[in-house]
Design an enzyme around this catalytic site. Structure first.
Site, PDB file in Angstrom:
ATOM      1  N   ASP A 516       0.860  -1.180   0.000  1.00 35.53           N
ATOM      2  CA  ASP A 516       0.000   0.000   0.000  1.00 35.53           C
ATOM      3  C   ASP A 516       0.897   1.230   0.000  1.00 35.53           C
ATOM      4  O   ASP A 516       1.439   1.634   1.020  1.00 35.53           O
ATOM      5  CB  ASP A 516      -0.919   0.016   1.219  1.00 35.53           C
ATOM      6  CG  ASP A 516      -1.921   1.158   1.097  1.00 35.53           C
ATOM      7  OD1 ASP A 516      -1.573   2.195   0.483  1.00 35.53           O
ATOM      8  OD2 ASP A 516      -3.050   1.015   1.585  1.00 35.53           O
ATOM      9  N   HIS A 521       0.832   7.752   4.265  1.00 34.29           N
ATOM     10  CA  HIS A 521       1.380   7.005   5.392  1.00 34.29           C
ATOM     11  C   HIS A 521       2.874   7.228   5.598  1.00 34.29           C
ATOM     12  O   HIS A 521       3.465   6.622   6.477  1.00 34.29           O
ATOM     13  CB  HIS A 521       1.109   5.504   5.190  1.00 34.29           C
ATOM     14  CG  HIS A 521      -0.351   5.226   4.967  1.00 34.29           C
ATOM     15  ND1 HIS A 521      -1.292   5.444   5.937  1.00 34.29           N
ATOM     16  CD2 HIS A 521      -1.020   4.794   3.874  1.00 34.29           C
ATOM     17  CE1 HIS A 521      -2.485   5.140   5.455  1.00 34.29           C
ATOM     18  NE2 HIS A 521      -2.345   4.754   4.209  1.00 34.29           N
ATOM     19  N   ILE A 536      -0.149   8.929   8.835  1.00 27.55           N
ATOM     20  CA  ILE A 536      -0.927   8.058   9.723  1.00 27.55           C
ATOM     21  C   ILE A 536      -0.721   6.593   9.360  1.00 27.55           C
ATOM     22  O   ILE A 536      -0.306   6.256   8.256  1.00 27.55           O
ATOM     23  CB  ILE A 536      -2.423   8.414   9.671  1.00 27.55           C
ATOM     24  CG1 ILE A 536      -2.975   8.252   8.250  1.00 27.55           C
ATOM     25  CG2 ILE A 536      -2.643   9.828  10.158  1.00 27.55           C
ATOM     26  CD1 ILE A 536      -4.456   8.468   8.158  1.00 27.55           C
ATOM     27  N   GLY A 539      -5.039   1.675   8.292  1.00 32.04           N
ATOM     28  CA  GLY A 539      -6.086   1.051   9.108  1.00 32.04           C
ATOM     29  C   GLY A 539      -5.902  -0.454   9.162  1.00 32.04           C
ATOM     30  O   GLY A 539      -6.070  -1.086  10.212  1.00 32.04           O
TER      31      GLY A 539
END
Ligand code: NAI
Length: 743
Positions: A516, A521, A536, A539
């Site tokens: 990903d 991120h 961040i 998830g």
């Protein structure tokens, strides 16, 4: 009003303040007040004329004498502020340190702009801007090393608003604000704070400009207390600008109109479009007040989002904050459509990388079977099952007819994963995706993407991605669907077990290597564009943490026992934060929710794991089934004390403390002592308001510490006691915990 009963006076004993241009006017007043409050003062003044001509030692000497006559400490310095090093050296020679720098020295060379000479320009820049730079730079490293420093820059209303005849001076004065703003940012982590004042006061600089009756009311004494407060160690103000005079103080900030985007996608931007939107560009209704350049720039990101649909900035898989969309969805056309087959080939490397990505570590001996291909039981974590399937979501959605999605508005809302067989540790898996359904949630659309992943002909796992497209709702579709794998709220009782892990600051940097690549991120600028303070965590990475917590707690890390997981991504996680999974067992059904321990915010909500029917041995140290902890007795006593003297403690301590008591390496109890609100309170569980300090230590060590057998400082350095937040506050704990030896 009487000052009796007020908090302690602001003192500067042991501190050294340097005031430039302190031979008269405002600077003299600052020097006198600092000295009166206990600081040793360096009184700098070149002693020249208003225009910066000549020099003399008498101005500085007079003020030093004045201070000494009043019993204060001061030394003179006669250098120009352009000799910053020398002035700071005077402080070091006399007092051995430098804590406070007041950049105050100044001259005027007023001329209408047309008549401003090079000398008029240069002298002003040199004294004000360059002088402040030189003095501050000379003091900076000393402040950094001692982790304390307070700096004041002196601007002027002429800089803020402009003033006829002061082009040179205005430029220098506002330049000082820019300098201060950046020093405030660079100094923050060293407890160096820098603020700017724009004073108005009676001095030789204003005597020719302002009328006498106004000057009489503009004593420098009505400015100095602000400067002194801003320099006190208890003052937390940083990077601000204040207007001050006549005893009045106001704070200034930037304001920005909502503005207008005056270009359209793939079209030229024209001056006419600017003209036609002028009113909107300049309309301050609902104006915003950006506090940082990041905040200011984030607007541009939203503009680009609106304009450039095809930039392919995927917000998945997490939550974001963007409000508008250019997506259009035709459910009739899209539902049931198949996504082209995707193929994922991997070796042992990928499952190991994944295990590291979700925080597994060789520190835990039972993690080895996920980290070492030579281990007898080498296995693939079940949640690795999202990895082969994620390609179906990332690329292929765009090709579905009826789904005209603005990918910058895509949030990963929920995830369901069902295991049909344990995942092979290497091989080639094929994934088939289908648009299972599309829901209309008003504010957005939810696309349910079902992905079945096969090893040859065998179904290995099934994923359901719930993809929320912000702003794409309102197409008249249904709100629910029987295809949805629903979330479940946890039972209304304390969790049966809690497990936590600190994520590494590089957790997202590591996890993204699983495929990903969203810059959200890893790239701070990109994250700022998305409205996040920092990049961040994915998830799905948090989900991996939670899943392995359950796997360990209730299934002895046996992957054949892990059947399914469902999570809703409720809030973002910043790498470095602690993920804490609360678990409730109901047969082979484990409810869970994961919180960020530092903020107590739920990040995975309504989640559950389904385990196999086979027998598993639950750990006995989960909260629900633990034996009595020794620390419980201590907290019972603390509670009694708070009831007696809580009010007084709140006044003295004014802080919230949280204890995480561990047993056999797991959190066994949490206690919070709130000495900030009401008349104080002790309660079980994590702090309901943000804790100022969080202590983590074992039940045994806790009792050893409070009974005086273990020195807390030693425990801290030995790693037995962990402290997060304001460590200084721990000193105040003595008031609550002392004398436990007598218990
Ligand atoms: P002032 O003229 O009484 O004080 C300035 C002092 O700086 C003088 O004692 C002067 O000898 C000294 N100085 C000048 N050049 C120097 C140099 N190169 N190195 C060391 N010392 C030097 O004026 P005042 O009003 O007290 O000004 C203090 C500061 O406040 C200045 O920066 C001024 O621009 C600023 N200010 C004052 C306002 C007012 O209403 N008084 C309005 C806005 C800004």
């Amino acid at each position: 009003m009487s000052a009796s009963g007020a908090a302690l006076p602001l003192r500067f004993d042991g501190k050294v303040a340097l005031v430039t241009g302190a031979g008269g006017g405002l600077g003299r007043t600052y020097a006198l007040l600092f000295a009166e409050r206990g600081a040793a003062v360096v009184v700098n003044d070149l002693g020249g004329s208003i225009k910066g001509e000549g020099k003399s030692s008498s101005a500085a000497d007079r003020v030093v004498e004045e201070i000494r006559a009043r019993g204060g400490k001061a030394v003179p310095n006669y250098d120009s502020v352009e000799q910053g090093e020398k002035i700071v050296q005077t402080a070091l020679d006399a007092y051995g340190r430098i804590d406070i720098v007041i950049n105050n020295a100044g001259i005027l060379r007023d001329r209408s702009f047309a008549r401003t000479s090079d000398l008029d320009w240069d002298l002003i820049q040199r004294v004000h801007l360059r002088g402040s730079f030189k003095v501050t730079r000379a003091a900076w490293n000393h402040m950094r090393n001692q982790k304390y420093g307070r700096i004041i820059m002196t601007a002027s209303s002429s800089g803020i608003y402009g003033n006829f005849g002061q082009a040179n001076y205005s430029a220098a004065k506002l330049g000082l604000l820019g300098l201060s703003n950046t020093l405030a940012i660079e100094g923050q982590k060293y407890n160096i704070q820098c603020n700017t004042i724009a004073p108005t006061a009676d001095s030789r600089l204003t005597q020719t400009v302002l009328p006498q009756e106004l000057l009489d009311a503009l004593k420098p004494e009505f400015v100095a207390p602000l400067v002194v407060w801003l320099c006190h160690e208890s003052c937390q103000e940083n990077g601000s600008l204040f207007d001050v005079g006549a005893g009045w103080i106001g704070k200034l900030r930037w304001e920005r109109t909502l503005g207008a985007t005056v270009r359209q996608k793939d079209q030229q931007m024209t001056p006419e479009a600017v003209r036609d939107n002028w009113e909107r560009i300049c309309n301050f209704e609902n104006a915003t007040k950006p506090k940082s350049s990041k905040e200011a720039i984030s607007t541009l990101y939203e503009v680009l989002n609106k304009l450039d649909e095809k930039q392919g900035v995927s917000m998945n898989p997490t939550s974001g904050s963007i409000q508008t969309s250019t997506s259009s969805i035709d459910p009739a056309e899209a539902i049931g459509k198949k996504i082209p087959l995707t193929e994922y080939t991997y070796t042992n490397l990928q499952p190991i990388l994944y295990a590291l990505g979700v925080g597994m570590t060789t520190k835990d001996p039972d993690h080895l079977k996920f980290l070492f291909e030579g281990n007898e039981e080498f296995s693939c974590l079940p949640t690795f099952g999202v990895i082969p399937a994620q390609d179906a979501m990332n690329g292929a959605l765009a090709s579905i007819p009826g789904l005209n999605i603005d990918f910058t508005k895509v949030l990963h809302g929920e995830q369901y994963l069902k295991m049909h067989k344990p995942l092979p540790t290497s091989g080639t898996l094929k994934s088939k995706g289908t648009i299972a359904d599309i829901l209309d949630k008003g504010s957005g659309a939810v696309i349910l993407l079902d992905v079945h992943t096969y090893n040859e002909k065998d179904l290995v796992c099934y994923n359901q991605f719930s993809i929320f497209v912000v702003g794409a709702g309102g197409f008249g579709g249904k709100r629910t669907s029987d295809k949805v794998k629903v979330t479940m709220n946890p039972p209304n009782r304390p969790p049966d077990a809690i497990m936590s892990d600190i994520t590494s600051v590089d957790q997202a940097a590591l996890y993204r290597l699983n495929g990903d690549w969203n810059p959200l991120h890893i790239d701070p600028n990109f994250a700022a564009f998305g409205g996040f303070k920092k990049p961040i965590l994915h998830g799905l990475c948090s989900m991996g943490f939670a899943a392995r917590h359950v796997l360990k707690q209730y299934a002895n890390n046996d992957v054949t026992n892990f059947k399914a997981i469902k999570v809703r991504f409720a809030k973002p996680v910043i790498p470095g934060q602690t993920l804490e999974t609360e678990m409730w067992r109901d047969g082979n059904f484990i409810h869970l929710q994961t919180k960020v321990k530092e903020t107590n915010e739920i990040v995975l909500a309504g989640a559950y794991v389904v385990l196999g029917e086979t027998v598993y041995k639950p750990k006995t140290n989960g909260i629900g089934m633990r034996e009595e902890l020794q620390s419980d007795l201590v907290f019972a006593e603390v509670s009694r004390r708070i009831k007696n003297v809580g009010k007084e403690l709140v006044k003295k301590v004014n802080a919230i403390f949280q204890w995480d008591i561990t047993k056999d390496g797991n959190t066994a109890a949490q206690w919070t002592i709130d000495l900030k609100n009401g008349s104080g309170e002790l309660y079980k569980g994590a702090a309901r308001h943000r804790a100022d300090t969080i202590f983590t230590l074992s039940d045994d060590d806790f009792v050893q510490v409070v009974s005086g057998k273990l020195d807390p400082q030693k425990a801290f350095f030995a790693g037995q006691l962990k402290v997060k937040g304001n460590i200084m506050l721990s000193q105040k704990l003595e008031m609550i915990l002392k004398d436990y030896a007598k218990l």
